[in-house]
Design a protein around this motif. Structure first.
Motif, PDB file in Angstrom:
ATOM      1  N   SER A 277       0.804  -1.228   0.000  1.00 12.54           N
ATOM      2  CA  SER A 277       0.000   0.000   0.000  1.00 12.54           C
ATOM      3  C   SER A 277       0.837   1.279   0.000  1.00 12.54           C
ATOM      4  O   SER A 277       0.317   2.360   0.264  1.00 12.54           O
ATOM      5  N   VAL A 278       2.146   1.167  -0.277  1.00 16.26           N
ATOM      6  CA  VAL A 278       2.998   2.355  -0.348  1.00 16.26           C
ATOM      7  C   VAL A 278       2.875   2.968  -1.735  1.00 16.26           C
ATOM      8  O   VAL A 278       3.107   2.289  -2.747  1.00 16.26           O
ATOM      9  N   SER A 279       2.524   4.230  -1.801  1.00 17.40           N
ATOM     10  CA  SER A 279       2.331   4.908  -3.086  1.00 17.40           C
ATOM     11  C   SER A 279       3.589   5.593  -3.597  1.00 17.40           C
ATOM     12  O   SER A 279       3.683   5.941  -4.774  1.00 17.40           O
ATOM     13  N   GLN A 280       4.570   5.797  -2.723  1.00 16.50           N
ATOM     14  CA  GLN A 280       5.801   6.476  -3.125  1.00 16.50           C
ATOM     15  C   GLN A 280       6.707   5.490  -3.863  1.00 16.50           C
ATOM     16  O   GLN A 280       7.330   4.609  -3.263  1.00 16.50           O
ATOM     17  N   GLN A 281       6.796   5.638  -5.181  1.00 18.92           N
ATOM     18  CA  GLN A 281       7.488   4.666  -6.022  1.00 18.92           C
ATOM     19  C   GLN A 281       8.971   4.588  -5.714  1.00 18.92           C
ATOM     20  O   GLN A 281       9.572   3.506  -5.767  1.00 18.92           O
ATOM     21  N   GLU A 282       9.594   5.716  -5.379  1.00 17.53           N
ATOM     22  CA  GLU A 282      11.021   5.700  -5.048  1.00 17.53           C
ATOM     23  C   GLU A 282      11.303   4.808  -3.854  1.00 17.53           C
ATOM     24  O   GLU A 282      12.297   4.076  -3.835  1.00 17.53           O
ATOM     25  N   PHE A 283      10.429   4.864  -2.854  1.00 20.99           N
ATOM     26  CA  PHE A 283      10.607   4.026  -1.669  1.00 20.99           C
ATOM     27  C   PHE A 283      10.479   2.554  -2.047  1.00 20.99           C
ATOM     28  O   PHE A 283      11.296   1.720  -1.618  1.00 20.99           O
ATOM     29  N   VAL A 284       9.493   2.223  -2.859  1.00 20.79           N
ATOM     30  CA  VAL A 284       9.280   0.837  -3.282  1.00 20.79           C
ATOM     31  C   VAL A 284      10.512   0.315  -4.014  1.00 20.79           C
ATOM     32  O   VAL A 284      10.993  -0.793  -3.744  1.00 20.79           O
ATOM     33  N   GLU A 285      11.043   1.103  -4.924  1.00 22.39           N
ATOM     34  CA  GLU A 285      12.206   0.673  -5.699  1.00 22.39           C
ATOM     35  C   GLU A 285      13.437   0.516  -4.818  1.00 22.39           C
ATOM     36  O   GLU A 285      14.226  -0.426  -4.991  1.00 22.39           O
ATOM     37  N   THR A 286      13.594   1.400  -3.858  1.00 22.52           N
ATOM     38  CA  THR A 286      14.740   1.317  -2.951  1.00 22.52           C
ATOM     39  C   THR A 286      14.675   0.052  -2.103  1.00 22.52           C
ATOM     40  O   THR A 286      15.684  -0.639  -1.907  1.00 22.52           O
ATOM     41  N   VAL A 287      13.492  -0.263  -1.599  1.00 16.53           N
ATOM     42  CA  VAL A 287      13.321  -1.479  -0.802  1.00 16.53           C
ATOM     43  C   VAL A 287      13.586  -2.715  -1.651  1.00 16.53           C
ATOM     44  O   VAL A 287      14.288  -3.643  -1.229  1.00 16.53           O
ATOM     45  N   GLU A 288      13.036  -2.728  -2.853  1.00 19.44           N
ATOM     46  CA  GLU A 288      13.170  -3.905  -3.729  1.00 19.44           C
ATOM     47  C   GLU A 288      14.609  -4.101  -4.201  1.00 19.44           C
ATOM     48  O   GLU A 288      15.061  -5.249  -4.374  1.00 19.44           O
ATOM     49  N   GLN A 289      15.344  -3.029  -4.388  1.00 21.01           N
ATOM     50  CA  GLN A 289      16.684  -3.150  -4.949  1.00 21.01           C
ATOM     51  C   GLN A 289      17.777  -3.189  -3.887  1.00 21.01           C
ATOM     52  O   GLN A 289      18.655  -4.055  -3.923  1.00 21.01           O
TER      53      GLN A 289
END
Length: 438
Positions: A277-289
């Motif tokens: 449910s996180v809408s901030q894409q930069e945060f999602v990419e940072t966590v995933e990478q």
């Protein structure tokens, strides 16, 4: 070691007898502790303070080598760490007892004894006195004295404090978990840390209630946050984020779904949970990478081990380390990167999610917050406002979700449909939770 000569030490009203020639340093230290414990429980605080001053400070004023050396006589032929440990533990014996009796001003007076101490410019004819003066001065300039100073913050105006002292509850928690500190210091730090947290929680609830009142300018409570009136809108945003499912409900579902997973499977689930449910894409990419790389490289030999409470705790603590401070001294690269993206609330919510599935990780998390505060202590407030904003948002978010006060939004106007864009039409209400599921 055996102390060769231990004269009795005479205060104004009390006698501390250290005249046993067979007394070693440890036994003499215990006599000092017992002496102060006895008089702090039976004598007036002013008299106790005078005894302390006579035995630890005034005795160094004399340049006469034949004068009594107060408590320092114990340490003739000993070392400075032994003296410092004795001084620290004695201070915390007094602090604990005055704290229990709510005699807070004497804690301040005790600390003032050191801040008011001025070492003599002239050397004594006694080499021992010169050494002991240096020891006392070293203590006043040490981290140990800085820690002692935290117990006086309740008496100081916030505007006069260094910015880190606003977050003393974290620094005190660090003291309370440091096994190198005397037990009395750990106990005092733990108690005051909790008091400061409870004070913040109470003042925040009262400020929110008063700020929305029609008589808001009358007897208005002080805002415990430095965010100003922005704090009200921030609370609304945080409460709105719960949506249909609360973070607690999602955490409970996550724990049930991962109960029989092995560590590798759990790591995968945990990463998905953090970005859910996180809408901030930069945060999602940072966590995933970046976070995933660090997490999957950790404990690879345990990947096939089924997750249990201990492994859950260790894994959650590892994620906290990656997100805050990996070495307990400086901020992690992820911490700086995520906050540079401009929204501390996203990182704070991720940390909240971790604590909701691993309640015992909260202490570890707050220890890492203390590490961050200590690291940035040398910087001026203006230079690290982004770190301060993170801590403020963290305090408010955890006051809402991880404490025994529940915040809710009540709609005051029925003609508005879009909650997210019409927060001004809602009021925040808080109430005490009678019970919480742990």
């Amino acid at each position: 070691m055996i102390v060769d000569r231990l004269p009795s030490i005479q205060g104004k009203k009390h006698l501390l007898d250290l005249n046993d020639r067979g007394l070693d340093v440890q036994a003499a230290q215990e006599k000092v502790y017992s002496f102060f414990l006895e008089i702090v429980q039976s004598q007036e605080p002013e008299d106790v303070l005078q005894e302390f001053k006579d035995l630890f400070i005034n005795c160094l004023d004399s340049a006469n080598s034949n004068s009594e050396l107060g408590v320092y006589q114990i340490f003739v032929g000993s070392n400075e760490p032994e003296f410092r440990n004795t001084l620290k533990r004695t201070c915390y014996i007094l602090i604990n007892n005055w704290e229990n009796r709510r005699q807070y001003k004497y804690i301040q007076n005790l600390i003032d004894l050191f801040s008011e101490y001025t070492p003599k410019n002239t050397l004594s004819c006694s080499r021992k006195i010169n050494i002991f003066r240096a020891w006392l001065t070293n203590f006043i300039n040490s981290k140990d004295y800085q820690e002692l100073n935290l117990f006086a913050i309740r008496h100081e105006e916030k505007s006069n404090l260094h910015w880190t002292k606003r977050y003393s509850s974290y620094l005190l928690l660090a003291q309370s978990t440091d096994k190198n500190n005397p037990k009395e210091q750990q106990d005092a730090a733990k108690r005051l840390s909790k008091q400061l947290k409870d004070k913040f929680k109470f003042e925040l609830a009262m400020y929110i209630a008063r700020s929305q009142s029609a008589a808001s300018n009358i007897n208005r409570y002080n805002n415990p946050s430095i965010l100003g009136d922005e704090v009200l809108r921030l609370i609304k945003v945080i409460v709105v984020r719960r949506g249909v499912f609360t973070y607690e409900n999602i955490a409970n579902i996550f724990v049930k779904q991962t109960r029989n997973q092995n560590l590798k499977e759990f790591k995968q689930s945990l990463l998905k949970y953090l970005i859910y449910s996180v809408s901030q894409q930069e945060f999602v990419e940072t966590v995933e990478q970046k976070l995933s790389g660090k997490l999957f490289a950790w404990k690879t030999d345990y990947h096939k081990v089924e997750i249990d409470k201990n492994l859950l705790l260790r894994t959650c603590n590892k994620v906290i380390d990656c997100l805050i401070s990996e070495n307990g001294k400086e901020p992690s690269g992820l911490f700086i990167l995520l906050l540079s993206q401009g929204n501390p609330l996203t990182l704070v919510i991720a940390l909240l999610k971790i604590v909701l599935i691993s309640k015992h990780s909260r202490r570890h998390l707050e220890m890492r917050i203390a590490n961050i505060i200590n690291y940035y202590e040398i910087y001026q407030e203006e230079e690290c406002d982004w770190v301060i904003k993170f801590i403020e948002v963290f305090n408010i978010t955890f006051a809402i979700y991880a404490e025994n006060v529940e915040y809710n939004l009540i709609k005051m106007q029925e003609n508005d449909n879009e909650l997210q864009t019409n927060l001004d039409t809602y009021r925040v209400f808080s109430q005490l939770r009678l019970s919480r599921k742990e």
